[in-house]
Scaffold this motif. Structure first.
Motif, PDB file in Angstrom:
ATOM      1  N   ALA A  15      16.327  -2.145 -19.944  1.00 50.49           N
ATOM      2  CA  ALA A  15      16.361  -1.497 -18.631  1.00 50.49           C
ATOM      3  C   ALA A  15      15.390  -0.327 -18.565  1.00 50.49           C
ATOM      4  O   ALA A  15      14.591  -0.221 -17.627  1.00 50.49           O
ATOM      5  N   ILE A  16      15.438   0.530 -19.563  1.00 50.03           N
ATOM      6  CA  ILE A  16      14.549   1.697 -19.569  1.00 50.03           C
ATOM      7  C   ILE A  16      13.090   1.263 -19.716  1.00 50.03           C
ATOM      8  O   ILE A  16      12.206   1.795 -19.044  1.00 50.03           O
ATOM      9  N   GLY A  17      12.843   0.272 -20.554  1.00 52.75           N
ATOM     10  CA  GLY A  17      11.480  -0.198 -20.764  1.00 52.75           C
ATOM     11  C   GLY A  17      10.862  -0.863 -19.554  1.00 52.75           C
ATOM     12  O   GLY A  17       9.644  -0.829 -19.360  1.00 52.75           O
ATOM     13  N   LEU A  18      11.706  -1.450 -18.709  1.00 54.69           N
ATOM     14  CA  LEU A  18      11.189  -2.171 -17.543  1.00 54.69           C
ATOM     15  C   LEU A  18      10.873  -1.243 -16.368  1.00 54.69           C
ATOM     16  O   LEU A  18      10.097  -1.610 -15.487  1.00 54.69           O
ATOM     17  N   ILE A  19      11.439  -0.038 -16.364  1.00 56.69           N
ATOM     18  CA  ILE A  19      11.220   0.874 -15.229  1.00 56.69           C
ATOM     19  C   ILE A  19       9.732   1.175 -15.013  1.00 56.69           C
ATOM     20  O   ILE A  19       9.235   1.007 -13.891  1.00 56.69           O
ATOM     21  N   PRO A  20       8.967   1.608 -16.024  1.00 51.27           N
ATOM     22  CA  PRO A  20       7.550   1.889 -15.754  1.00 51.27           C
ATOM     23  C   PRO A  20       6.754   0.635 -15.385  1.00 51.27           C
ATOM     24  O   PRO A  20       5.800   0.720 -14.597  1.00 51.27           O
ATOM     25  N   ILE A  21       7.153  -0.501 -15.923  1.00 54.48           N
ATOM     26  CA  ILE A  21       6.456  -1.749 -15.567  1.00 54.48           C
ATOM     27  C   ILE A  21       6.705  -2.073 -14.106  1.00 54.48           C
ATOM     28  O   ILE A  21       5.781  -2.406 -13.358  1.00 54.48           O
ATOM     29  N   ALA A  22       7.959  -1.961 -13.674  1.00 53.55           N
ATOM     30  CA  ALA A  22       8.296  -2.221 -12.265  1.00 53.55           C
ATOM     31  C   ALA A  22       7.538  -1.286 -11.347  1.00 53.55           C
ATOM     32  O   ALA A  22       6.955  -1.722 -10.343  1.00 53.55           O
ATOM     33  N   LEU A  23       7.532  -0.003 -11.676  1.00 55.06           N
ATOM     34  CA  LEU A  23       6.806   0.965 -10.849  1.00 55.06           C
ATOM     35  C   LEU A  23       5.308   0.682 -10.855  1.00 55.06           C
ATOM     36  O   LEU A  23       4.647   0.812  -9.818  1.00 55.06           O
ATOM     37  N   GLY A  24       4.773   0.291 -11.993  1.00 51.34           N
ATOM     38  CA  GLY A  24       3.349  -0.033 -12.069  1.00 51.34           C
ATOM     39  C   GLY A  24       2.975  -1.217 -11.199  1.00 51.34           C
ATOM     40  O   GLY A  24       1.894  -1.247 -10.608  1.00 51.34           O
ATOM     41  N   TYR A  25       3.865  -2.187 -11.100  1.00 49.34           N
ATOM     42  CA  TYR A  25       3.589  -3.358 -10.267  1.00 49.34           C
ATOM     43  C   TYR A  25       3.712  -3.064  -8.781  1.00 49.34           C
ATOM     44  O   TYR A  25       2.954  -3.600  -7.987  1.00 49.34           O
ATOM     45  N   GLY A  26       4.657  -2.220  -8.390  1.00 51.06           N
ATOM     46  CA  GLY A  26       4.946  -2.142  -6.968  1.00 51.06           C
ATOM     47  C   GLY A  26       4.880  -0.811  -6.279  1.00 51.06           C
ATOM     48  O   GLY A  26       4.774  -0.766  -5.056  1.00 51.06           O
ATOM     49  N   PHE A  27       4.959   0.297  -6.998  1.00 54.94           N
ATOM     50  CA  PHE A  27       4.978   1.591  -6.311  1.00 54.94           C
ATOM     51  C   PHE A  27       3.632   1.870  -5.646  1.00 54.94           C
ATOM     52  O   PHE A  27       3.564   2.124  -4.456  1.00 54.94           O
ATOM     53  N   MET A  28       2.573   1.829  -6.416  1.00 54.37           N
ATOM     54  CA  MET A  28       1.208   1.969  -5.901  1.00 54.37           C
ATOM     55  C   MET A  28       0.335   0.954  -6.624  1.00 54.37           C
ATOM     56  O   MET A  28      -0.452   1.326  -7.507  1.00 54.37           O
ATOM     57  N   PRO A  29       0.470  -0.321  -6.282  1.00 57.13           N
ATOM     58  CA  PRO A  29      -0.218  -1.352  -7.058  1.00 57.13           C
ATOM     59  C   PRO A  29      -1.731  -1.200  -7.105  1.00 57.13           C
ATOM     60  O   PRO A  29      -2.350  -1.496  -8.131  1.00 57.13           O
ATOM     61  N   GLU A  30      -2.325  -0.699  -6.038  1.00 54.52           N
ATOM     62  CA  GLU A  30      -3.782  -0.542  -6.032  1.00 54.52           C
ATOM     63  C   GLU A  30      -4.231   0.552  -7.006  1.00 54.52           C
ATOM     64  O   GLU A  30      -5.356   0.516  -7.506  1.00 54.52           O
ATOM     65  N   GLU A  31      -3.344   1.499  -7.290  1.00 49.34           N
ATOM     66  CA  GLU A  31      -3.670   2.598  -8.213  1.00 49.34           C
ATOM     67  C   GLU A  31      -3.437   2.220  -9.675  1.00 49.34           C
ATOM     68  O   GLU A  31      -4.001   2.857 -10.566  1.00 49.34           O
ATOM     69  N   THR A  32      -2.586   1.241  -9.922  1.00 53.78           N
ATOM     70  CA  THR A  32      -2.266   0.890 -11.305  1.00 53.78           C
ATOM     71  C   THR A  32      -2.855  -0.446 -11.736  1.00 53.78           C
ATOM     72  O   THR A  32      -3.396  -0.555 -12.834  1.00 53.78           O
ATOM     73  N   LEU A  33      -2.764  -1.445 -10.893  1.00 56.79           N
ATOM     74  CA  LEU A  33      -3.184  -2.787 -11.303  1.00 56.79           C
ATOM     75  C   LEU A  33      -4.701  -2.941 -11.361  1.00 56.79           C
ATOM     76  O   LEU A  33      -5.218  -3.609 -12.252  1.00 56.79           O
ATOM     77  N   THR A  34      -5.406  -2.322 -10.426  1.00 57.14           N
ATOM     78  CA  THR A  34      -6.863  -2.446 -10.420  1.00 57.14           C
ATOM     79  C   THR A  34      -7.482  -1.838 -11.680  1.00 57.14           C
ATOM     80  O   THR A  34      -8.236  -2.515 -12.379  1.00 57.14           O
ATOM     81  N   PRO A  35      -7.163  -0.585 -12.033  1.00 58.92           N
ATOM     82  CA  PRO A  35      -7.771  -0.037 -13.255  1.00 58.92           C
ATOM     83  C   PRO A  35      -7.288  -0.732 -14.531  1.00 58.92           C
ATOM     84  O   PRO A  35      -8.049  -0.883 -15.484  1.00 58.92           O
ATOM     85  N   LEU A  36      -6.041  -1.162 -14.545  1.00 50.71           N
ATOM     86  CA  LEU A  36      -5.499  -1.738 -15.763  1.00 50.71           C
ATOM     87  C   LEU A  36      -5.971  -3.171 -15.988  1.00 50.71           C
ATOM     88  O   LEU A  36      -6.417  -3.526 -17.076  1.00 50.71           O
ATOM     89  N   TYR A  37      -5.885  -4.001 -14.961  1.00 50.94           N
ATOM     90  CA  TYR A  37      -6.173  -5.431 -15.127  1.00 50.94           C
ATOM     91  C   TYR A  37      -7.485  -5.874 -14.499  1.00 50.94           C
ATOM     92  O   TYR A  37      -7.900  -7.012 -14.659  1.00 50.94           O
ATOM     93  N   GLY A  38      -8.120  -4.997 -13.716  1.00 48.35           N
ATOM     94  CA  GLY A  38      -9.443  -5.303 -13.202  1.00 48.35           C
ATOM     95  C   GLY A  38      -9.487  -6.200 -11.980  1.00 48.35           C
ATOM     96  O   GLY A  38     -10.507  -6.820 -11.719  1.00 48.35           O
ATOM     97  N   PHE A  39      -8.396  -6.278 -11.222  1.00 50.90           N
ATOM     98  CA  PHE A  39      -8.475  -7.021  -9.966  1.00 50.90           C
ATOM     99  C   PHE A  39      -8.082  -6.116  -8.813  1.00 50.90           C
ATOM    100  O   PHE A  39      -7.300  -5.189  -8.972  1.00 50.90           O
ATOM    101  N   GLU A  40      -8.681  -6.371  -7.677  1.00 48.96           N
ATOM    102  CA  GLU A  40      -8.460  -5.547  -6.494  1.00 48.96           C
ATOM    103  C   GLU A  40      -7.145  -5.918  -5.820  1.00 48.96           C
ATOM    104  O   GLU A  40      -6.862  -7.088  -5.592  1.00 48.96           O
ATOM    105  N   VAL A  41      -6.375  -4.907  -5.518  1.00 51.64           N
ATOM    106  CA  VAL A  41      -5.161  -5.078  -4.717  1.00 51.64           C
ATOM    107  C   VAL A  41      -5.528  -4.562  -3.334  1.00 51.64           C
ATOM    108  O   VAL A  41      -5.293  -3.414  -2.995  1.00 51.64           O
ATOM    109  N   ASP A  42      -6.135  -5.453  -2.564  1.00 54.31           N
ATOM    110  CA  ASP A  42      -6.741  -5.014  -1.309  1.00 54.31           C
ATOM    111  C   ASP A  42      -6.191  -5.722  -0.072  1.00 54.31           C
ATOM    112  O   ASP A  42      -6.768  -5.609   0.994  1.00 54.31           O
ATOM    113  N   SER A  43      -5.085  -6.424  -0.213  1.00 57.55           N
ATOM    114  CA  SER A  43      -4.514  -7.055   0.975  1.00 57.55           C
ATOM    115  C   SER A  43      -3.042  -6.691   1.089  1.00 57.55           C
ATOM    116  O   SER A  43      -2.362  -6.442   0.093  1.00 57.55           O
TER     117      SER A  43
END
Length: 130
Positions: A15-43
């Protein structure tokens, strides 16, 4: 360590380990997913999907915390943990076979999902024997 205590520990760690992953995916996806995985979250549609995934993760997190605090919910929480972790791992394995090697962090997630899912199965089977 007792099986009950081990189950509580696994649920709490997951549960504790999944919290930052969940936030990384959905709280501000364009701020986390683009720099980390290299794809644009633009839609809007992709943001919507990522926030729905975050909601799914938080739903599981809640079930796992309930399983830690309520003995009557521990077994259902353990089954949810196993299905969730091994389901994610299964999807990642399919992607590795079909799509090829992904980002190193996603490989780490796969290893952790398999590890936690298999520990969960072991704890459930140990409980069923007693």
């Amino acid at each position: 360590m007792t099986n009950e205590r081990s189950q509580k520990l696994v649920l709490l760690i997951a549960a504790i380990g999944l919290i930052p992953i969940a936030l990384g995916y959905g709280f501000m996806p364009e701020e986390t997913l683009t720099p980390l995985y290299g794809f644009e979250v633009d839609s809007v549609n992709l943001k919507h999907i990522m926030r729905a995934v975050m909601g799914l993760y938080f739903g599981q997190i809640i079930i796992w915390f309930l399983g830690v605090s309520n003995p009557k919910l521990r077994r259902p929480a353990m089954y949810c943990l196993v299905v969730f972790m091994l389901g994610l791992a299964g999807g990642r394995i399919i992607s590795l076979v079909v799509d090829g090697i992904s980002h190193w962090l996603l490989i780490v997630y796969l290893i952790l999902e398999l590890f936690i899912g298999l520990i969960g199965l072991k704890l459930i089977s140990t409980e069923n024997k007693t």
